[in-house]
Design an enzyme around this catalytic site. Structure first.
Site, short mmCIF file in Angstrom:
data_model
loop_
_atom_site.label_atom_id
_atom_site.label_comp_id
_atom_site.label_asym_id
_atom_site.label_seq_id
_atom_site.Cartn_x
_atom_site.Cartn_y
_atom_site.Cartn_z
N TYR A 218 0.78 -1.21 0.07
CA TYR A 218 0.00 -0.09 0.05
C TYR A 218 0.89 1.34 0.05
O TYR A 218 1.06 1.75 1.01
CB TYR A 218 -0.91 0.15 1.22
CG TYR A 218 -1.83 -1.41 1.16
CD1 TYR A 218 -3.06 -1.34 0.65
CD2 TYR A 218 -1.28 -2.42 1.73
CE1 TYR A 218 -3.97 -2.45 0.35
CE2 TYR A 218 -2.14 -3.63 1.76
CZ TYR A 218 -3.25 -3.51 1.04
OH TYR A 218 -4.07 -4.52 1.21
N ARG B 58 10.24 -5.54 -9.92
CA ARG B 58 9.16 -6.07 -9.11
C ARG B 58 7.98 -5.74 -9.85
O ARG B 58 7.47 -4.55 -10.38
CB ARG B 58 9.09 -5.17 -7.85
CG ARG B 58 10.03 -5.09 -6.93
CD ARG B 58 9.74 -6.28 -5.92
NE ARG B 58 10.70 -6.42 -4.80
CZ ARG B 58 11.98 -7.07 -5.04
NH1 ARG B 58 12.42 -7.50 -6.16
NH2 ARG B 58 12.73 -6.82 -4.03
N GLY C 17 24.52 -19.93 -6.44
CA GLY C 17 25.65 -19.21 -6.05
C GLY C 17 25.64 -17.91 -7.05
O GLY C 17 24.64 -17.58 -7.27
N GLY D 268 18.75 -10.81 -0.98
CA GLY D 268 19.14 -10.22 -2.01
C GLY D 268 19.99 -8.76 -1.63
O GLY D 268 21.07 -8.33 -2.03
N ASP D 269 19.15 -8.07 -0.60
CA ASP D 269 19.88 -6.75 -0.05
C ASP D 269 20.82 -7.13 0.76
O ASP D 269 21.76 -6.28 0.78
CB ASP D 269 18.60 -6.22 0.66
CG ASP D 269 17.31 -5.73 -0.07
OD1 ASP D 269 17.47 -5.66 -1.45
OD2 ASP D 269 16.30 -6.03 0.44
#
Length: 339
Positions: free
Chosen positions: A119, A187, A249, A275-276
């Protein structure tokens, strides 16, 4: 050329950040357990955002990190500022919007994984634009870290990223400006009204950056590439390209040289934020002047910490833990990740 340790700009202060991360952070609401949201009577409040996740992980690994964005003048925005500051992230440049709210998203665990419901339409962060480049903290940093999420939030946000990756406002690294790191972070829901724009726009940003992080699967969705080598060839020889391939990997491509490091075996609780954390670990290795193989290993170690928790912002491994695993031989590296 392969990325080298980055000197500070001559006019940077002693407290200038190593890395400035730019992007939206939201309030995160989710269950205390692993049961679906629809059956819950209470939820837990946390914070989450790709770029602030990277900043928190870098701070946890011992580096000076700052986060730039816009927040609503509301309890969620106040909570984000307090928590990031508590985690050691500088938030001095964050702007408060009196008219637009802080974004919110919900996490919904289930037997087939966790779904997220956002949102964030017309949030305060969607008002970010190229004027943000006037802030001196961006020019003083050694690295500016961005993600493709921001490019999808609004046209002004996309213009901000384009100005930074083109080095129009901050100067190129050879001229004392910061190195620009870009995580593709596709995204699809954010591009739902204009899906055909995502591939070309994110590819242009990747090609203009100095360092690119991208998942093999998202690259295949965006650009039709099949292998990590295909991804690197498509992006081109300009940036260093790090292709993450989930449990297989990660492989980096720099100056014609490919370096592969297998992922650590780890029992996955939730993949959100991994991932961050990987990007933060790799950037920490870069800042410390480590060899490419060790940068990738440090990325995997940070990602493993994120995979073992439902928190978007996990605690990072200690320096003692990372040093032990960075120097291990290949057989020892393949053992289960440290807790």
């Amino acid at each position: 050329m392969p990325l080298s340790p980055l000197p500070r700009a001559a006019d940077s202060g002693d407290e200038a950040p190593d890395v400035v991360c730019v992007g939206e952070t939201m309030a995160v609401l989710g269950p205390y357990d692993d049961h679906p949201l629809a059956g819950q009577s209470t939820v837990r409040l946390a914070i989450g955002g790709a770029e602030s996740n990277v900043a928190c992980a870098l701070a946890g690994l011992g580096h000076r990190a700052a986060w730039l964005s816009r927040l609503g003048d509301d309890p969620f925005g106040h909570r984000i500022l307090v928590e990031l500051n508590t985690r050691g992230v500088c938030v001095a440049g964050v702007e408060t919007d009196k008219e637009r709210p802080t974004g919110v998203y919900f996490k919904d665990p289930g037997p087939h994984g966790t779904r997220t419901y956002y949102y964030r339409s017309a949030s305060a962060a969607t008002r970010m634009g190229p004027e943000l480049t006037r802030l001196p903290t961006l020019r003083e940093a050694r690295v500016v870290h961005l993600s493709g999420i921001t490019a999808a939030l609004s046209e002004t946000c996309a213009q901000l990223l384009e100005a930074i990756v083109a080095h129009r406002a901050l100067g190129r690294p050879a001229e004392g400006g910061p190195l620009v790191s870009f995580d593709v972070n596709h995204r699809p829901t954010l591009w739902a009204t204009r899906p055909a724009e995502a591939g070309p726009r994110l590819l242009a940003l990747a090609r203009a950056a100095d360092l690119v992080f991208v998942g093999r699967d998202e690259a295949e969705t965006l650009w039709g590439t099949g292998t990590p080598a295909d991804v690197a060839e498509l992006i081109g020889a300009g940036p260093v390209v790090v292709v993450k391939d989930a449990g297989h990997g990660a492989t980096s491509y720099a100056d014609g040289t490919a370096t592969h490091v297998p992922a650590l075996p780890v029992e996955v609780v939730e993949p959100v934020g991994a991932g961050d954390a990987f990007a933060a670990g790799y950037l920490a290795g870069l800042l410390e002047g480590r060899a490419e193989r060790h940068r990738l290993r440090l990325g995997h170690l940070a990602a493993a910490a994120a995979l073992r928790t439902r928190d978007d912002v996990p605690l990072m491994p200690t320096r003692q833990e990372t040093e032990h695993h960075l120097t291990a031989d290949d057989a020892a590296w393949a053992t289960p990740a440290p807790r």
